[in-house]
Design an enzyme around this catalytic site. Structure first.
Site, PDB file in Angstrom:
ATOM      1  N   GLU A  73       0.294  -9.629  -0.672  1.00  0.00           N
ATOM      2  CA  GLU A  73      -1.236 -10.126  -0.470  1.00  0.00           C
ATOM      3  C   GLU A  73      -1.691 -10.084  -1.959  1.00  0.00           C
ATOM      4  OE1 GLU A  73      -1.759  -6.583   2.492  1.00  0.00           O
ATOM      5  OE2 GLU A  73      -2.727  -8.380   3.624  1.00  0.00           O
ATOM      6  N   GLU A 133       3.877  -5.029   7.510  1.00  0.00           N
ATOM      7  CA  GLU A 133       3.143  -3.981   8.097  1.00  0.00           C
ATOM      8  C   GLU A 133       3.231  -3.863   9.739  1.00  0.00           C
ATOM      9  OE1 GLU A 133       2.373  -6.279   6.016  1.00  0.00           O
ATOM     10  OE2 GLU A 133       0.888  -5.859   4.442  1.00  0.00           O
ATOM     11  N   GLY A 188       1.064  -5.235   1.243  1.00  0.00           N
ATOM     12  CA  GLY A 188      -0.177  -5.380   0.169  1.00  0.00           C
ATOM     13  C   GLY A 188       0.468  -6.095  -1.288  1.00  0.00           C
ATOM     14  N   ALA A 193       0.884  -1.281  -0.099  1.00  0.00           N
ATOM     15  CA  ALA A 193      -0.140   0.022  -0.079  1.00  0.00           C
ATOM     16  C   ALA A 193       0.749   1.171   0.030  1.00  0.00           C
ATOM     17  CB  ALA A 193      -0.916   0.151   1.368  1.00  0.00           C
TER      18      ALA A 193
HETATM   19  C1  3H9 Z   1       0.524  -2.220   3.467  1.00  0.00           C
HETATM   20  O1  3H9 Z   1       0.865  -2.850   2.264  1.00  0.00           O
HETATM   21  C2  3H9 Z   1      -0.835  -2.549   4.143  1.00  0.00           C
HETATM   22  C3  3H9 Z   1      -1.408  -3.807   3.477  1.00  0.00           C
HETATM   23  O2  3H9 Z   1      -1.455  -4.724   4.148  1.00  0.00           O
HETATM   24  C4  3H9 Z   1      -2.839  -3.235   2.869  1.00  0.00           C
HETATM   25  C5  3H9 Z   1      -3.795  -2.747   3.879  1.00  0.00           C
HETATM   26  C6  3H9 Z   1      -5.057  -2.590   3.321  1.00  0.00           C
HETATM   27  N1  3H9 Z   1       4.428   3.716   0.342  1.00  0.00           N
HETATM   28  O3  3H9 Z   1      13.266   2.312   0.704  1.00  0.00           O
HETATM   29  P1  3H9 Z   1      13.354   3.164  -0.463  1.00  0.00           P
HETATM   30  C7  3H9 Z   1       9.290   5.133  -0.955  1.00  0.00           C
HETATM   31  S1  3H9 Z   1       1.592  -1.220   4.186  1.00  0.00           S
HETATM   32  C8  3H9 Z   1       4.928   4.877   0.102  1.00  0.00           C
HETATM   33  O4  3H9 Z   1      14.476   4.330  -0.390  1.00  0.00           O
HETATM   34  P2  3H9 Z   1      15.067   0.741  -1.291  1.00  0.00           P
HETATM   35  C9  3H9 Z   1      10.300   5.432  -0.157  1.00  0.00           C
HETATM   36  O5  3H9 Z   1       9.714   6.374   0.911  1.00  0.00           O
HETATM   37  C10 3H9 Z   1       3.093  -1.257   3.418  1.00  0.00           C
HETATM   38  N2  3H9 Z   1       6.294   4.978  -0.294  1.00  0.00           N
HETATM   39  O6  3H9 Z   1      14.076   2.178  -1.761  1.00  0.00           O
HETATM   40  C11 3H9 Z   1      11.195   6.202  -1.077  1.00  0.00           C
HETATM   41  O7  3H9 Z   1      10.674   7.471  -1.495  1.00  0.00           O
HETATM   42  P3  3H9 Z   1      11.945   8.739  -1.277  1.00  0.00           P
HETATM   43  C12 3H9 Z   1       3.888  -2.346   3.529  1.00  0.00           C
HETATM   44  C13 3H9 Z   1       7.054   3.879  -0.283  1.00  0.00           C
HETATM   45  O8  3H9 Z   1      15.314   0.228  -2.796  1.00  0.00           O
HETATM   46  C14 3H9 Z   1      11.069   5.469  -2.323  1.00  0.00           C
HETATM   47  O9  3H9 Z   1       9.866   4.678  -2.254  1.00  0.00           O
HETATM   48  N3  3H9 Z   1       5.189  -2.199   2.618  1.00  0.00           N
HETATM   49  C15 3H9 Z   1       6.662   2.762   0.118  1.00  0.00           C
HETATM   50  O10 3H9 Z   1      15.928   0.970  -0.426  1.00  0.00           O
HETATM   51  C16 3H9 Z   1      12.225   4.251  -2.493  1.00  0.00           C
HETATM   52  O11 3H9 Z   1      12.292   3.501  -1.248  1.00  0.00           O
HETATM   53  C17 3H9 Z   1       6.224  -2.053   3.362  1.00  0.00           C
HETATM   54  O12 3H9 Z   1       6.562  -1.580   4.332  1.00  0.00           O
HETATM   55  C18 3H9 Z   1       5.447   2.712   0.396  1.00  0.00           C
HETATM   56  N4  3H9 Z   1       4.801   1.468   0.833  1.00  0.00           N
HETATM   57  O13 3H9 Z   1      13.791  -0.344  -0.790  1.00  0.00           O
HETATM   58  C19 3H9 Z   1       7.262  -1.880   2.208  1.00  0.00           C
HETATM   59  N5  3H9 Z   1       7.765   1.955  -0.128  1.00  0.00           N
HETATM   60  O14 3H9 Z   1      12.789   8.359  -2.504  1.00  0.00           O
HETATM   61  C20 3H9 Z   1       8.170  -0.361   2.448  1.00  0.00           C
HETATM   62  C21 3H9 Z   1       8.806   2.772  -0.339  1.00  0.00           C
HETATM   63  O15 3H9 Z   1      10.827   9.866  -1.625  1.00  0.00           O
HETATM   64  N6  3H9 Z   1       9.133  -0.182   1.677  1.00  0.00           N
HETATM   65  N7  3H9 Z   1       8.424   3.865  -0.477  1.00  0.00           N
HETATM   66  O16 3H9 Z   1      12.740   8.699   0.014  1.00  0.00           O
HETATM   67  C22 3H9 Z   1      10.403  -0.986   1.630  1.00  0.00           C
HETATM   68  O17 3H9 Z   1      10.709  -1.722   2.564  1.00  0.00           O
HETATM   69  C23 3H9 Z   1      11.559  -0.523   0.595  1.00  0.00           C
HETATM   70  O18 3H9 Z   1      11.168   0.844   0.294  1.00  0.00           O
HETATM   71  C24 3H9 Z   1      11.797  -1.433  -0.378  1.00  0.00           C
HETATM   72  C25 3H9 Z   1      12.683  -0.611  -1.391  1.00  0.00           C
HETATM   73  C26 3H9 Z   1      12.443  -2.713   0.041  1.00  0.00           C
HETATM   74  C27 3H9 Z   1      10.539  -1.756  -1.370  1.00  0.00           C
END
Ligand code: 3H9
Length: 719
Positions: free
Chosen positions: A103, A123, A100, A61
């Site tokens: 999921e 999450e 998500g 998400a």
């Molecule tokens: C969810 O899914 C709830 C569900 O159960 C549904 C419920 C109904 N959203 O980390 P990076 C941005 S909750 C918004 O630097 P990497 C991040 O801020 C979600 N933005 O890159 C950054 O922006 P900026 C569960 C996001 O290669 C840019 O993308 N998911 C999100 O080192 C690059 O990210 C998570 O918890 C997001 N979900 O790592 C996953 N994700 O450049 C969270 C990233 O402006 N994400 N951004 O600073 C991560 O763990 C890492 O970003 C990932 C990439 C491993 C994907």
């Protein structure tokens, strides 16, 4: 945001297009819904493949959209439509499939993953639970124990582990989308009922109650005070005990409670704060996007005590070639063995080969002559470090970056000993340096932006969360610790015990209260500094104790313990007793109670009852006040910097965001009012005097943390 194309005659390929990590924003959800509908209604399409653009499946998400006004189609019905589809749907997973995103993949009928993919339901780390069916689908696919572990920790797993768990059907080393398309062609027309996870029963588990009870207990202990891990366990329990549709309702109920919680806000703030600290800036205006880091192929670590050894390990694990220098032969041999054993252990845990070959050892400082960067980690003694920097400046090739691991000494003094002070920065690691995530990168008045950029990039390569900070005494973290510790001593003088203070802080969420933490780090360290500052003077058993030193109240309690050889865990005695030198289990010590009573009697102080609220307010608000002073003076460029430092270096509970975020949650006006109150009754304690920035923030209507910069900038410009 999601594009449908046609491949191999009969496959509808839906590509998520929301760079950089294809999060499920409103537009992306809409795009998936429309593409899916089109593909399912098109008679030419016999199967569907869902993939993500640019080698990333989907990071879940869009956290930025979270809040009361979330719009667009909701995720749950959207992915439900995929599961009930009458054509096979295959997820082509590469890069990341998280939250998500995973999921979404779980509702597909088949999952093909590239070998380098990371998968997980993180999450819980955002104060939530997998709320798009994750808690109900995963246990039906991989069983309850494995699901509980993944969902309550948020751990990312490799494709190999996912295959082993049965989370994915196939792992490929070649082009994921090609493999998924070929696979989709091979299953066209096949029955799908057995592939719909929601239709499966949850695998039977004997002793269900006992399993859940044990997990709940573990989770409560490990994530003390955090509500999301508990809700995760409850949701998985629903999967184990209720029909799918009922379980989904329970998941939604639990999710809606978490969604609006302060903990979720704090953890999501922290997620973005961790990324924001990479966009550093210096008071000169230089910043991350105008400064280029230099490559560091070969680095040296000078001084192989505890810190030097940890730094050596961290560098070697990051693939940097290291020259490890220790002048004393015995210490060098011990360090070599220690580093080797640590690397071996780390390699066993992570299943990679140890990086021992990356290190050469020497007892000759000349060995650093051709490295790109040196990290000095000798004893915390200014004159010794000054001498070392003179030597390094003479020995190293031109352009070598000279870094100090000092935790409090003036970087400008060290830089002034070198020919090129612009090449000097601080790299303040935290013990154990190969484990702790935080790195303070300290710039002095002459440090070049290029030097800062290089240290920041090296920190990132070492897996650290690096924060650039200015050169004030104790930098950011230790400077804020000072009033926190000082208040804890004053509380003892006024009637508290170490147990009472520690209990309040541990119930707040710190892994250790201030006294247990001081015993662990060693009481002699601060004693040495206080002696150097002319503050600690022998107290003895009789005579006058001066409580006013350097124009402010001073508590010599810590010095008295040190005079009795009580240096903490290493001597077996400190604020607590540990049974033996090096013991780790803290027990109350009647000796300390007697000391406190005698001490109060000598000073004519009457012990009064002190409650946990006062402990928290005095210890935490004085620390927060110091953080605000640091912001005001420009030694940290944003509240996020301070919060990240405290969460990743000082055990501040993650679900409370960090000291600055916590202050904004409590209410800045409340913090100001309580500090005013305590300062009125303790006018000889300057750290309780509310700083200008706090007053200004309150006067400006207590804006949220992300808006503080507008006010700090104005104050800093006036300085
Ligand atoms: C969810 O899914 C709830 C569900 O159960 C549904 C419920 C109904 N959203 O980390 P990076 C941005 S909750 C918004 O630097 P990497 C991040 O801020 C979600 N933005 O890159 C950054 O922006 P900026 C569960 C996001 O290669 C840019 O993308 N998911 C999100 O080192 C690059 O990210 C998570 O918890 C997001 N979900 O790592 C996953 N994700 O450049 C969270 C990233 O402006 N994400 N951004 O600073 C991560 O763990 C890492 O970003 C990932 C990439 C491993 C994907």
């Amino acid at each position: 945001m999601a594009q449908l194309s046609y491949v191999s005659g009969s496959v509808g390929l839906i590509t998520l297009q929301n760079p950089p990590v294809n999060v499920l924003s409103a537009a992306t959800r809409q795009g998936i819904m429309e593409s899916m509908k089109k593909a399912l209604n098109d008679p030419k399409v016999k199967s569907v493949v869902i993939c993500g653009q640019n080698g990333v499946f989907c990071a879940g998400a869009d956290i930025k959209e979270f809040g009361p006004n979330i719009s667009g189609p909701s995720i749950v019905p959207l992915i439900y439509d995929i599961e009930v589809a009458n054509k096979p749907v295959v997820a082509a997973i590469e890069g990341s499939a998280l939250g998500g995103g995973l999921e979404l993949a779980l509702t597909c009928h088949y999952r093909i993953a590239h070998s380098k993919t990371r998968l997980g339901l993180p999450e819980v780390t955002l104060g939530l639970l997998p709320g798009a069916g994750g808690t109900q689908l995963l246990p039906r696919l991989i069983g309850i124990p494995a699901s509980l572990e993944l969902i309550t920790t948020g751990r990312h797993i490799t494709a190999a582990e996912a295959l082993q768990l049965g989370l994915v059907d196939h792992v490929t080393q070649s082009d994921t989308v090609d493999s998924a398309v070929k696979f989709a062609l091979s299953v066209e027309g096949e029955p799908l009922d057995s592939r719909r996870i929601s239709k499966r029963p949850c695998p039977h588990l004997p002793d269900l109650d006992a399993v859940f009870e044990a997990v709940m207990q573990k989770v409560r202990q490990k994530f003390y005070g955090a509500i999301a891990p508990i809700a995760c366990v409850q949701a998985v329990r629903a999967a184990a005990t209720l029909p799918f549709s009922e379980g989904m309702k329970r998941e939604q109920q639990l999710m809606s409670t978490l969604f609006t919680s302060g903990q979720a806000r704090a953890l999501q703030y922290s997620f973005f704060a961790q990324r924001a600290v990479g966009r550093w800036s210096m008071p000169s205006g230089a910043s991350w996007n105008t400064s280029k880091a230099r490559p560091v192929h070969r680095a040296a670590v000078l001084g192989l005590g505890t810190m030097g050894r940890g730094i050596t390990v961290a560098l070697a694990q990051a693939g940097v070639s290291v020259v490890a220098v220790e002048i004393q032969e015995k210490q060098l041999n011990e360090a070599r063995e220690h580093v080797y054993a640590t690397l071996e252990r780390g390699a066993q845990q992570s299943g990679v080969s140890p990086s021992c070959a990356n290190i050469t050892y020497s007892h000759d400082i000349q060995a650093v002559a051709d490295v790109d960067l040196v990290i000095e980690a000798v004893l915390e003694d200014l004159s010794l470090k000054e001498k070392v920097f003179q030597q390094l400046s003479a020995i190293c090739k031109p352009g070598t970056l000279l870094c100090s691991n000092t935790s409090s000494l003036d970087l400008n003094c060290l830089a002034s000993q070198t020919k090129n002070p612009e090449l000097v920065v601080g790299m303040h690691f935290f013990a154990p340096a190969h484990v702790m995530k935080l790195l303070e990168v300290v710039y002095g008045s002459k440090s070049s932006p290029e030097a800062v950029a290089t240290a920041m990039q090296l920190g990132k390569k070492m897996g650290k969360i690096s924060v650039a900070v200015g050169n004030c005494r104790g930098f950011v973290g230790n400077r804020m610790l000072k009033p926190y510790i000082e208040q804890s001593y004053f509380l003892l003088e006024e009637g508290a015990t170490p147990e009472l203070v520690d209990k309040a802080l541990e119930e707040f969420g710190f892994p250790m209260g201030v006294f247990r933490m001081s015993d662990l780090s060693g009481l002699d360290v601060g004693w040495r500094v206080r002696k150097e500052d002319g503050l600690a003077e022998p107290v003895g058993t009789s005579g006058q104790i001066t409580r006013l030193r350097g124009g402010r109240r001073y508590s010599p309690l810590g010095d008295i313990l040190c005079e009795h050889g009580r240096f903490g865990q290493k001597t077996g005695l400190g604020w607590y007793q540990y049974g033996r030198p090096g013991g780790r289990v803290a027990k109350s010590d009647p000796w300390v109670f007697n000391l406190l009573e005698e001490y109060r009697a000598r000073l004519g102080l009457t012990a009064r009852p002190i409650d946990q609220q006062e402990v928290l307010e005095r210890c935490l608000y004085s620390l927060i006040n110091e953080g605000l002073c640091i912001l005001e003076e420009g030694f940290a460029s944003s509240p996020e910097d301070i919060d990240v430092i405290y969460v990743f270096g000082y055990g501040w509970p993650k679900h409370r965001g960090g000291p600055m975020f916590y202050a904004s949650m409590v209410g800045l006006a409340t913090v100001l009012e309580r500090l005013d109150h305590y300062y009125r009754s303790n006018p000889d304690v300057p750290s309780l005097k509310p700083c200008k920035l706090l007053r200004q923030l309150v006067a400006s209507g207590s804006p949220p943390v992300h808006k503080w910069k507008e006010i700090t900038k104005k104050i800093q410009n006036r300085l």
